[in-house]
Design a protein around this motif. Structure first.
Motif, short mmCIF file in Angstrom:
data_model
loop_
_atom_site.label_atom_id
_atom_site.label_comp_id
_atom_site.label_asym_id
_atom_site.label_seq_id
_atom_site.Cartn_x
_atom_site.Cartn_y
_atom_site.Cartn_z
N SER A 218 0.89 -1.12 -0.08
CA SER A 218 0.09 0.14 -0.06
C SER A 218 0.86 1.47 0.00
O SER A 218 0.56 2.43 -0.58
N GLN A 219 2.00 1.19 0.64
CA GLN A 219 3.08 2.32 0.86
C GLN A 219 3.30 2.67 -0.57
O GLN A 219 3.49 3.89 -1.01
N LYS A 220 3.86 1.77 -1.13
CA LYS A 220 4.51 1.70 -2.50
C LYS A 220 3.42 2.31 -3.60
O LYS A 220 3.92 3.22 -4.35
N PHE A 221 2.42 1.67 -3.52
CA PHE A 221 1.22 1.93 -4.48
C PHE A 221 0.92 3.38 -4.20
O PHE A 221 0.89 4.29 -5.22
N LEU A 222 0.98 3.93 -3.04
CA LEU A 222 0.49 5.44 -2.74
C LEU A 222 1.60 6.50 -3.31
O LEU A 222 1.17 7.26 -3.78
N GLU A 223 2.51 5.89 -3.00
CA GLU A 223 3.84 6.89 -3.47
C GLU A 223 4.09 7.06 -4.98
O GLU A 223 4.33 8.13 -5.43
#
Length: 280
Positions: A218-223
Motif C-alpha cells: 500500500s505504501q509503494k502503491f500510494l507513493e
C-alpha cells in the motif's frame, strides 16, 4: 407363530448373551490374520485378500467382546506404519518434492483406510458406537494428523512451503496450484468436520503474512500512483486474492482474505486516498 415372533425380537439379546467364549490363543490367531491383512493393504498388496473372510473374522472378535483388542490393535498398526514408513518418506523429501510426496502419502493413506474400514465395519457399528470413540476412518485421520502432518518440522515446513509458493505467485511467478489445493483439502479433512487444523496450521499464518505484504505494498502503491490508478490496482489485488481462495485454498478463506486486503489497501488509507482524489 406368536412364540416365533417373540424369538425373533429377542434375537439381539440372545446374541449379546452368547454363552460360547473364545480362548486367548484363538483371539490372538484371528487378530494376527487381521493384522497381516491390514499391513498388506498398507503395502498395496491387497489383491490376494478375501474381504469377506476378513470381515467375518473381525465380526467374530467384536461379537465375542474382543472389540477393544481389535480397536487398540488397529491403532497400533496404523501408528507403526505412519511412523516407520510414511513419516520417514516425507522427512526425506523435505528439500525435494516435499508437497508431492506428502500429497501422495495422504492419498495412499485415505485409500488404505477406506479398505480397512470396510473390513472392520461391524466394529464401527457396534464397538465404536457403544464406546463413543472415533470411527475407523476418523481414527486414521487423527493418527495421520499427529504422527505425520504435525510431527516435528513437517508442519512448519508445510506452512512455509505453502506461504512461499503464494508469495511467488503474487510476484508473478507460475506455481503448482494443484499441489497447494491438495494440501489445503488435506488440512480441512484432518479437522474432522471442523476447520480447526486448516485454520491453525495454515490460514491464520496466511492472513497474517498477507496483511504484512499488503501493508508494504500500500505504501509503494500510494507513493507511485494517482488515486484512480491506486483504486484500479486495489481492485485487481482483491479479485486476485478472491480467485486464489476459490481456486486452490479452501473457499471459506475468500471473505477473510478479501477483508484483509480491503483493510490494508483501503480502510487504513481512506484519508490519504480522498486527499489524493481532491488534489487531482
Amino acid at each position: 407363530m406368536k412364540g416365533r415372533g417373540m424369538a425373533k425380537k429377542e434375537g439381539k439379546m440372545r446374541i449379546r448373551a452368547f454363552p460360547m467364549t473364545m480362548d486367548e490363543k484363538y483371539v490372538e490367531n484371528i487378530w494376527s490374520l487381521l493384522k497381516d491383512a491390514i499391513q498388506e493393504i498398507q503395502r498395496k498388496n491387497n489383491s490376494g485378500l478375501s474381504f469377506e473372510e476378513l470381515y467375518r473374522n473381525a465380526y467374530t472378535m467384536v461379537l465375542h467382546k474382543h472389540g477393544e483388542r481389535l480397536y487398540s490393535g488397529l491403532k497400533e498398526v496404523v501408528t507403526n506404519h505412519l511412523e516407520s514408513k510414511v513419516r520417514q518418506d516425507v522427512l526425506q523429501a523435505l528439500n525435494n518434492n516435499f508437497l508431492q510426496t506428502l500429497n501422495a502419502a495422504w492419498n495412499d493413506h485415505q485409500t488404505s483406510m477406506v479398505m480397512i474400514r470396510d473390513i472392520l465395519m461391524y466394529m464401527d457399528r457396534v464397538y465404536v458406537q457403544q464406546n463413543n470413540c472415533e470411527n475407523v476412518y476418523n481414527l486414521g485421520l487423527v493418527i495421520f494428523r499427529d504422527k505425520v502432518v504435525r510431527y516435528g518440522c513437517i508442519g512448519n515446513h508445510l506452512r512455509v512451503t505453502l506461504l512461499d509458493m503464494i508469495m511467488k505467485e503474487r510476484r508473478g511467478e507460475v506455481i503448482d496450484r494443484l499441489a497447494i489445493k491438495n494440501a489445503c483439502q488435506m488440512l480441512m479433512m484432518l479437522g474432522i468436520e471442523t476447520r480447526n487444523v486448516y485454520e491453525e496450521d495454515f490460514e491464520s499464518h496466511f492472513l497474517k503474512q498477507s496483511a504484512e505484504f499488503y501493508k508494504i505494498e500500500s505504501q509503494k502503491f500510494l507513493e507511485e500512483n494517482s488515486a484512480s490508478v491506486y483504486i484500479h490496482k486495489v481492485e485487481a489485488r482483491i479479485n486476485e486474492e478472491a480467485e486464489r481462495a476459490t481456486h486452490y485454498l479452501d473457499e471459506s478463506t475468500e471473505p477473510r482474505i478479501v477483508e484483509v486486503v480491503e483493510d490494508e489497501l483501503i480502510k487504513k488509507h481512506m484519508k490519504t486516498i480522498v486527499e489524493m482524489e481532491g488534489s487531482g
